[in-house]
Design a protein around this motif. Structure first.
Motif, PDB file in Angstrom:
ATOM      1  N   SER A 199      -1.275  -9.711   4.558  1.00 24.18           N
ATOM      2  CA  SER A 199      -2.309 -10.596   5.087  1.00 24.18           C
ATOM      3  C   SER A 199      -1.820 -12.042   5.151  1.00 24.18           C
ATOM      4  O   SER A 199      -1.471 -12.635   4.128  1.00 24.18           O
ATOM      5  CB  SER A 199      -3.577 -10.508   4.219  1.00 24.18           C
ATOM      6  OG  SER A 199      -4.528 -11.471   4.610  1.00 24.18           O
ATOM      7  N   GLU A 256     -10.118  -3.253  -7.874  1.00 23.21           N
ATOM      8  CA  GLU A 256      -9.508  -4.189  -6.935  1.00 23.21           C
ATOM      9  C   GLU A 256     -10.576  -5.136  -6.398  1.00 23.21           C
ATOM     10  O   GLU A 256     -11.643  -4.702  -5.968  1.00 23.21           O
ATOM     11  CB  GLU A 256      -8.843  -3.429  -5.784  1.00 23.21           C
ATOM     12  CG  GLU A 256      -7.643  -2.590  -6.203  1.00 23.21           C
ATOM     13  CD  GLU A 256      -7.054  -1.819  -5.038  1.00 23.21           C
ATOM     14  OE1 GLU A 256      -7.408  -2.134  -3.877  1.00 23.21           O
ATOM     15  OE2 GLU A 256      -6.254  -0.892  -5.275  1.00 23.21           O
ATOM     16  N   ASN A 301      -9.846  -7.772  -4.026  1.00 24.71           N
ATOM     17  CA  ASN A 301      -9.569  -8.154  -2.639  1.00 24.71           C
ATOM     18  C   ASN A 301     -10.230  -9.482  -2.284  1.00 24.71           C
ATOM     19  O   ASN A 301     -10.866  -9.618  -1.235  1.00 24.71           O
ATOM     20  CB  ASN A 301     -10.020  -7.060  -1.679  1.00 24.71           C
ATOM     21  CG  ASN A 301      -9.218  -5.773  -1.844  1.00 24.71           C
ATOM     22  OD1 ASN A 301      -9.719  -4.785  -2.382  1.00 24.71           O
ATOM     23  ND2 ASN A 301      -7.979  -5.789  -1.422  1.00 24.71           N
ATOM     24  N   TYR A 329      -2.764  -7.718  -0.059  1.00 25.67           N
ATOM     25  CA  TYR A 329      -2.450  -9.139   0.007  1.00 25.67           C
ATOM     26  C   TYR A 329      -1.126  -9.381   0.735  1.00 25.67           C
ATOM     27  O   TYR A 329      -0.972 -10.358   1.467  1.00 25.67           O
ATOM     28  CB  TYR A 329      -2.347  -9.733  -1.399  1.00 25.67           C
ATOM     29  CG  TYR A 329      -3.672  -9.974  -2.092  1.00 25.67           C
ATOM     30  CD1 TYR A 329      -4.882  -9.850  -1.424  1.00 25.67           C
ATOM     31  CD2 TYR A 329      -3.717 -10.347  -3.438  1.00 25.67           C
ATOM     32  CE1 TYR A 329      -6.089 -10.075  -2.058  1.00 25.67           C
ATOM     33  CE2 TYR A 329      -4.910 -10.573  -4.081  1.00 25.67           C
ATOM     34  CZ  TYR A 329      -6.098 -10.445  -3.398  1.00 25.67           C
ATOM     35  OH  TYR A 329      -7.285 -10.673  -4.040  1.00 25.67           O
ATOM     36  N   ALA A 344      -3.790  -6.013  -5.836  1.00 28.28           N
ATOM     37  CA  ALA A 344      -4.438  -5.995  -4.524  1.00 28.28           C
ATOM     38  C   ALA A 344      -3.370  -5.653  -3.482  1.00 28.28           C
ATOM     39  O   ALA A 344      -2.694  -6.542  -2.963  1.00 28.28           O
ATOM     40  CB  ALA A 344      -5.081  -7.338  -4.215  1.00 28.28           C
ATOM     41  N   ASP A 369      -8.026 -11.645   0.751  1.00 26.29           N
ATOM     42  CA  ASP A 369      -7.903 -11.103   2.103  1.00 26.29           C
ATOM     43  C   ASP A 369      -9.240 -10.704   2.714  1.00 26.29           C
ATOM     44  O   ASP A 369      -9.305 -10.383   3.893  1.00 26.29           O
ATOM     45  CB  ASP A 369      -6.955  -9.895   2.109  1.00 26.29           C
ATOM     46  CG  ASP A 369      -7.511  -8.713   1.342  1.00 26.29           C
ATOM     47  OD1 ASP A 369      -8.066  -8.936   0.256  1.00 26.29           O
ATOM     48  OD2 ASP A 369      -7.408  -7.562   1.818  1.00 26.29           O
ATOM     49  N   ASP A 370     -10.305 -10.712   1.924  1.00 23.73           N
ATOM     50  CA  ASP A 370     -11.625 -10.328   2.407  1.00 23.73           C
ATOM     51  C   ASP A 370     -12.475 -11.589   2.593  1.00 23.73           C
ATOM     52  O   ASP A 370     -12.787 -12.286   1.627  1.00 23.73           O
ATOM     53  CB  ASP A 370     -12.293  -9.377   1.403  1.00 23.73           C
ATOM     54  CG  ASP A 370     -13.603  -8.813   1.913  1.00 23.73           C
ATOM     55  OD1 ASP A 370     -14.554  -9.592   2.094  1.00 23.73           O
ATOM     56  OD2 ASP A 370     -13.684  -7.585   2.127  1.00 23.73           O
ATOM     57  N   LYS A 411       0.838  -1.194   0.000  1.00 22.11           N
ATOM     58  CA  LYS A 411       0.000   0.000   0.000  1.00 22.11           C
ATOM     59  C   LYS A 411       0.872   1.244   0.000  1.00 22.11           C
ATOM     60  O   LYS A 411       1.826   1.339   0.759  1.00 22.11           O
ATOM     61  CB  LYS A 411      -0.904  -0.028   1.232  1.00 22.11           C
ATOM     62  CG  LYS A 411      -1.915   1.101   1.288  1.00 22.11           C
ATOM     63  CD  LYS A 411      -2.743   1.015   2.563  1.00 22.11           C
ATOM     64  CE  LYS A 411      -3.758   2.152   2.630  1.00 22.11           C
ATOM     65  NZ  LYS A 411      -4.495   2.140   3.914  1.00 22.11           N
TER      66      LYS A 411
END
Length: 343
Positions: free
Chosen positions: A152, A112, A114, A149, A146, A117-118, A89
């Motif tokens: 995570s 994105e 995700n 990631y 993403a 990780d979601d 990020k």
């Protein structure tokens, strides 16, 4: 064996259909014995051929086979990504994906996803994830971005369980600069304490220490997160890019990522120009595209806090170097008190 009549003008309707069917069968026979090959060109113009389709099947879906995994005929060209930009990020992922979108052999989702990780997205299943992928030709590469990631734990495990042969792209930059940019962007959308208060604490003995578990600090601890990925993916599956180099000399990192993905070198140094008015490096004709605009780092940090951060991250950067083999250290940790964009 079929014989054409001497007077072809007197051909009957039944003979016409017989010859038509025979011709169609002959074409099908020729198509079956001629390999279905796609033509691409390696750097320097050397031709390389490979049987199509060229995508690997991922995970438990028979890895190593040269057939694209498809759920339906209607989704024949929707497949799991060939590569993931996993982070970091505020490391330069947006700029990287914007440049990759200009490449004719690279396609990306419109947003994105995700997925890994979601928990809510992941519960929708692989079929849903694949349905969100763009349509991809056999001679193209699908890339998803993403940025979360990388940090995570569950994401890397899930990625490997589904796509053990996927290529991993990581783009990182000076950890202090990343931290400050993250803080300033979060401050735009929610109430944040002062930076010094957010990232440090004072012990009973009066010592000031870095909050290592603070999210904006955690995301700059590349060594720990990289170690998680190396437990699952070998070094030849991971490419590490410098966000700082991407901002100032994007052609260097673009050459590396294009080679890593196995696509042609369409985006080269001659396609970039320096915009004197804005100070940006822009992609110009014949590839009219985005400008690489470095985000300003204007936040002044107390001298003692800045020194504390340099000491804290120096140890982690050196460990990251040992784990990854990158040589970015000379470009990092050079943020000067009260300066702007000097990393």
């Amino acid at each position: 064996m079929f014989r054409f009549p001497r007077n072809f003008r007197r051909i009957t309707l039944s003979q016409f259909y017989t010859y038509l069917i025979f011709g169609a069968l002959l074409l099908l026979a020729l198509y079956a014995v001629i390999p279905n090959r796609s033509r691409t060109f390696a750097p320097g113009g050397q031709e390389r051929t490979h049987l199509r389709p060229s995508a690997e099947r991922h995970g438990s879906f028979v890895a190593g086979n040269d057939t694209v995994w498809m759920s339906k005929i209607s989704d024949a060209f929707r497949r799991l990504p060939d590569a993931l930009i996993v982070g970091v990020k505020e490391g330069g992922t947006r700029e990287l994906i914007a440049l990759l979108k200009m490449h004719s052999e690279i396609v990306t989702p419109s947003e994105e996803l995700n997925f890994f990780d979601d928990d809510e997205n992941y519960s929708r299943g692989i079929d849903w994830y694949r349905s969100q992928m763009p349509l991809v030709r056999m001679d193209q590469v699908a890339v998803e971005e993403a940025p979360l990631y990388f940090s995570s734990e569950k994401a890397v495990e899930r990625i490997y369980s589904v796509m053990p042969k996927v290529k991993i792209i990581l783009i990182v930059q000076d950890p202090i600069k990343r931290l400050i940019l993250d803080y300033e962007n979060q401050k735009l959308v929610r109430i944040m304490p002062a930076l010094e208060e957010a990232i440090t604490y004072q012990t009973k003995d009066g010592l000031i220490l870095v909050k290592s578990d603070e999210p904006i600090v955690r995301l700059s601890q590349y060594d720990d997160d990289f170690l998680k990925f190396t437990r699952y993916f070998s070094a030849d599956r991971i490419l590490i890019l410098s966000g700082d180099r991407l901002m100032h000399k994007p052609w260097l990192e673009m050459e590396r990522v294009q080679t890593f993905l196995g696509v042609g070198l369409e985006i080269r140094q001659e396609h970039f120009v320096y915009d004197k008015d804005s100070g940006d490096v822009c992609l110009r004709s014949p590839l009219t595209g985005p400008c690489i605009r470095e985000q300003s780092v204007k936040k002044n940090i107390r001298q003692d806090i800045h020194g504390l951060l340099k000491e804290y991250f120096s140890v982690r950067v050196r460990r990251f170097q040992l784990l990854s083999g990158v040589d970015f250290f000379d470009e990092w940790l050079r943020f000067e008190q009260g300066s702007e964009n000097k990393i």
